[in-house]
Enzyme design. Structure first.
Site, short mmCIF file in Angstrom:
data_model
loop_
_atom_site.label_atom_id
_atom_site.label_comp_id
_atom_site.label_asym_id
_atom_site.label_seq_id
_atom_site.Cartn_x
_atom_site.Cartn_y
_atom_site.Cartn_z
N LYS A 1 0.83 -1.22 0.00
CA LYS A 1 0.00 0.00 0.00
C LYS A 1 0.86 1.26 0.00
CE LYS A 1 -0.75 0.53 4.99
NZ LYS A 1 -0.06 1.82 5.13
N THR A 2 1.96 1.26 0.75
CA THR A 2 2.82 2.45 0.79
C THR A 2 3.41 2.73 -0.58
OG1 THR A 2 3.34 1.98 3.11
CG2 THR A 2 4.75 3.55 1.97
N ASP B 1 -3.78 7.63 4.34
CA ASP B 1 -3.28 6.29 4.63
C ASP B 1 -4.02 5.74 5.87
OD1 ASP B 1 -1.66 4.03 4.59
OD2 ASP B 1 -0.09 4.95 5.79
N GLU B 2 -4.14 4.42 5.96
CA GLU B 2 -4.78 3.74 7.11
C GLU B 2 -6.16 4.33 7.39
OE1 GLU B 2 -3.48 1.17 8.12
OE2 GLU B 2 -1.29 1.26 8.30
N GLN C 1 -8.31 -4.81 8.92
CA GLN C 1 -7.30 -4.43 9.91
C GLN C 1 -7.78 -3.27 10.79
OE1 GLN C 1 -2.99 -4.79 8.79
NE2 GLN C 1 -3.80 -4.81 6.71
N ARG D 1 1.51 -10.54 10.40
CA ARG D 1 2.82 -9.93 10.70
C ARG D 1 3.94 -10.90 10.34
NH1 ARG D 1 1.35 -5.74 9.75
NH2 ARG D 1 -0.57 -6.81 9.25
#
Length: 682
Positions: free
Chosen positions: A33-34, A212-213, A243, A589
C-alpha cells in the site's frame, strides 16, 4: 514514468492512474500500500502536472510519515517545493499556526503534551481520578461537545463534575494560549466549519488528497476530510477494513465500509497480492477473517511461494509455554536467524510476565515494545515496595513511595518534614514514626496526618508478623488491610492495572507453593534477579501487544494466549468481529514461520483458571471440531444509539441472551433492556 510503474502490479497501476474523483484502495496486509500511495503521488506530480504544493497526504504516525516522505523524495527528485506529507495532527498544527487568529486567539500558541494536560486537570480537581477526566475531555472534544453540551448530557454527579472541570480546563488553555492534542483537529474543523470562505480556499489549495490507514479514522477526521473536499472530490483513501482494530479508541470502521456513501461515484481497487507472508500463513489468515460478516471482502494471494506449515504449540500452563518458546527461539538463533527478526505477540499485556521470565531464564535478550516490563509497571512496583518495607523497616525509598498509596491525605510537604526530622534523629522514617509520641508528630504535621502515620506503621508491623507466621496467606492480608486495588478505582485503565496486580499476587502464591520454606526476602531476591534486564544491550527479539505490532513484520513470529477469553477476549462489551480482525492482523505480521501457542491453564485474576483453546484455531482451519458461529454485537459500552420509540440513548451494558445480545440503554435517565437487533448505532 517508467520508474513509477516498474514495481507495480496491474491493480496497483490502475489505482495510481485513477486521479480524479473519490478513490478507495482496499489494501490487504503486505500488499504494497505504501508503494501504491507514493507512486500515485509521483504520478500526480510528474505525469499529470499537479504542483506538489496542491497535494496533501495524511497518515497516523510520525514513523509512517517519515518513511513515506523519504520514499516520495527519492521517487520525485529535484522538487522546488516538497508535497505536504504528515500526520493528521501535524496538519492541524500547521493549519492553526496560520488561522488561529480567526478564533480570536494568538497564532503563537503552545501545544501541551499528555503530562501537562494531567497536571492542569489535577490542579483543578484532584478528587476524581485524573486519567478518567483526561479521557472524558478527549472524548468530548472528538465529539465536538462544548463544556456546556457535556454538562447537559451528564446524568451522574461525577460526570457533571467532570464537565465543570472541562469548562475550567478550557478557560485555562485560552488564558495561557495553549492547545492540547485533541484541539489540533477539533479547532481545525471548527475553523473550516464556521468559515465557508476559508473552507473553499483550503480545498482549492489541496486539490488532491490521499489518506493512509483510512480504517483508523474517527468521526471527527471524516468531517474534517469532507470540509477539505468542499470544492472537489479528489480524495483517495487507502486502508483495510480487515485491519480495523482501534474501535476502543474512537476509530470507526463504518468510515471505510461506507466510503462510497460518503463520497458519491467512488472507484474501488483491491490490492490482494501479498508480498510478505508464505502461503501457509496466508491460508490460515484468509480462513479466519472470512468468518467476519461486516467486511468488504477480499482474499490475500501469496506471491512468495510455499513454506513451513503454521505450528500449533500446546502446553499445560504458561511456564511450560515460556520454556518451549525459549527453546524454539534458541534454535532459531543458533541457526543464524537475527534476533530482531523474531517477535512474540499477545492480546493482553498481562501475559508478558511469564514469557519475560522464560526468556530471562534462557538468557535471551528482549525488548518490550509499546509498554513497560511487567515488574516496572507502577502498580506492580507499588506492591514490591510494600513487601520491601514489610521485610525492611529501614527502606525509606520504598516507604515514601507507598505511604500515600492509597491516598491517606499525606502530601509531599508532610512526608518531607517527617523525613527531615527522622534524618536529624538518625533514624529511618518508619522507626522515627514508630518511636515518636503522637504529640511529637503533631508538632511536625497536622493532627490528622500524625494519626494516619501512626496507624500506617502499626498496620505494617501487624502484617510483618503475619508474614513470619504464614507467608502464603500474607498476600491476602496485605490486600485486605490496605485495599491496594482502590488506588486505581475509577481510572480509565483500572481493569488492566487490577489484572496486573492479580497476576503479581498469583505469582507470589505460586512461588511460595513451590518453595514453602522460602520467605519474603527470597521472593524479593528472585524479582531482583529477573529485573536486571532493564536495559537490553545489542540485538534482541521483540515482545509486544498485537495492537503495537500493526504495520510491522517479522520473519519468525510467536503468538501466545490463543485461548477463549484472551484471544478472542469475550464478555461484557467485547466485539467478536474486531477480535477476529486482531487475530488476522497478528497472523499477517509473519513472513516465514508462524507459531500459535495455547495453554490448558493460566494464572488469571488471582487464581489458576482452566482455559479452552481459542475458537480461532477451528475458524482458521488448524483443528477439527464443530464450527462455532454465533451472533455477535458491534455495540459496546458508551455507544450512542437510537430506538424508533424511545429515541436516542447511550449503551451502559451488553449481555448475551440465547443467540441474541441484550443492551442496557440509558434514555435520558430512563434505563431499559432492549435486544440489539432493534437498535441503530449513531
Amino acid at each position: 514514468m517508467e520508474k513509477i510503474f516498474n514495481n507495480l502490479n496491474d491493480e496497483q497501476s490502475n489505482a495510481v492512474k485513477q486521479t480524479e474523483g473519490p478513490v478507495l484502495i482496499l489494501a490487504g496486509a503486505g500488499s504494497g500500500k505504501t508503494t501504491t500511495i507514493i507512486s500515485r503521488l509521483a504520478y500526480l506530480i510528474q505525469a499529470v502536472g499537479i504542483p506538489a504544493s496542491n497535494t496533501l497526504t495524511l497518515t497516523f504516525t510520525n514513523k509512517a510519515a517519515k518513511e513515506m516522505r523519504e520514499r516520495a523524495l527519492d521517487m520525485i527528485p529535484d522538487l522546488s517545493y516538497p508535497p505536504l506529507l504528515c500526520t493528521f495532527h501535524k496538519f492541524g498544527l500547521l493549519f492553526l499556526k496560520f488561522n488561529m487568529h480567526l478564533l480570536g486567539r494568538k497564532n503563537n500558541f503552545v501545544v501541551i503534551d499528555t503530562d501537562d494536560k494531567k497536571r492542569i486537570i489535577k490542579k483543578i480537581n484532584n478528587e476524581i481520578p485524573t486519567p478518567l477526566i483526561a479521557s472524558e475531555i478527549s472524548r468530548y472534544k472528538n465529539s465536538l461537545l462544548s463544556p456546556d453540551d457535556a454538562y447537559k448530557q451528564a446524568e451522574l454527579f461525577n460526570y457533571q463534575q467532570i464537565a465543570k472541570v472541562y469548562e475550567e480546563y478550557e478557560a485555562y488553555l485560552h488564558e495561557n494560549n495553549l492547545v492540547d492534542f485533541d484541539d489540533l483537529i477539533a479547532l481545525t474543523y471548527k475553523l473550516l466549519e464556521q468559515n465557508e470562505e476559508l473552507a473553499k480556499t483550503t480545498s482549492d489549495k489541496y486539490q488532491y488528497i490521499m489518506i493512509d490507514e483510512y480504517q483508523d479514522t474517527n468521526e471527527l477526521q471524516l468531517k474534517l476530510l469532507q470540509k477539505l473536499c468542499t470544492n472537489h472530490t479528489n480524495l483517495c483513501v487507502v486502508g483495510d477494513d480487515d485491519q480495523s482494530i482501534y474501535g476502543w479508541r474512537g476509530a470507526h470502521i463504518r468510515n471505510i465500509m461506507e466510503f462510497d456513501q460518503d463520497f458519491q461515484n467512488t472507484k474501488t481497487f483491491k490490492l490482494q497480492n501479498n508480498y510478505r507472508s508464505r502461503e501457509p500463513i496466508l491460508k490460515v489468515a484468509n480462513a479466519l477473517i472470512e468468518h467476519n460478516r461486516s467486511r468488504l471482502g477480499k482474499k490475500l494471494l501469496p506471491t512468495r511461494g510455499s513454506g513451513d506449515e503454521v505450528v500449533t504449540l500446546n502446553s499445560q500452563d504458561e511456564n511450560e509455554e515460556s520454556r518451549k518458546i525459549a527453546v524454539k527461539i534458541n534454535k532459531l538463533l543458533d541457526s543464524g536467524v537475527k534476533a530482531k527478526d523474531i517477535a512474540i505477540l499477545y492480546r493482553v499485556n498481562v501475559l508478558s510476565r511469564s514469557i519475560e521470565e522464560g526468556l530471562n531464564r534462557a538468557g535471551i535478550g528482549y525488548k518490550l515494545v509499546g509498554g513497560q516490563r511487567f515488574y516496572d509497571r507502577a502498580e506492580v512496583k507499588d506492591l514490591i515496595s510494600y513487601i520491601r518495607v514489610i521485610t525492611n523497616f529501614n527502606d525509606d525509598f520504598s516507604f515514601k513511595r507507598i505511604v500515600n498509596k492509597p491516598k491517606r491525605g499525606l502530601g509531599k510537604a508532610s512526608v518531607d518534614k517527617i523525613e527531615l526530622a527522622a534524618h536529624a534523629a538518625q533514624k529511618s522514617i518508619f522507626e522515627f514514626v514508630k518511636s515518636s509520641t503522637l504529640s511529637a508528630l503533631e508538632e511536625l504535621v497536622r493532627k490528622k496526618n500524625a494519626k494516619t502515620l501512626k496507624t500506617f506503621v502499626k498496620d505494617v508491623q501487624s502484617i510483618a508478623t503475619v508474614a513470619k507466621e504464614s507467608t502464603y496467606t500474607f498476600i491476602d492480608v496485605l490486600e485486605d488491610t490496605f485495599k491496594l486495588k482502590d488506588i486505581y478505582k475509577g481510572q480509565a485503565d483500572e481493569q488492566d492495572r487490577v489484572l496486573n496486580m492479580d497476576e503479581f499476587y498469583a505469582l507470589f502464591r505460586d512461588f511460595i507453593k513451590n518453595s514453602p520454606e522460602s520467605g519474603l526476602d527470597e521472593f524479593l531476591n528472585e524479582l531482583t534477579l529477573q529485573s536486571e534486564q532493564d536495559q537490553v544491550e545489542g540485538d534482541s527479539i521483540y515482545m509486544m501487544s498485537i495492537h503495537a505490532s500493526k504495520g510491522l513484520e517479522f520473519d519468525h513470529l510467536f503468538i501466545i494466549g490463543m485461548e477463549e477469553g484472551f484471544l478472542p477476549l469475550v464478555g461484557d462489551g467485547s466485539d467478536l468481529e474486531e477480535e477476529r480482525r486482531l487475530g488476522y492482523v497478528s497472523f499477517t505480521r509473519a513472513k516465514d514461520t508462524l507459531t500459535l501457542s495455547h495453554v490448558g491453564s493460566r494464572f488469571y485474576k488471582g487464581r489458576r483458571s482452566d482455559l479452552q483453546k481459542s475458537r480461532f484455531f477451528n475458524e482458521a482451519g488448524l483443528c477439527q471440531g464443530s464450527l462455532r458461529v454465533e451472533k455477535n454485537t458491534a455495540f459496546k459500552k458508551g455507544d450512542l444509539v437510537r430506538h424508533k420509540i424511545f429515541g436516542t440513548g447511550r449503551v451502559i451494558g451488553v449481555a448475551k441472551t440465547g443467540k441474541e445480545f441484550k443492551l442496557k440503554i440509558n434514555f435520558a435517565g430512563i434505563k431499559k433492556d432492549i435486544l440489539a437487533s432493534f437498535i441503530e448505532k449513531l
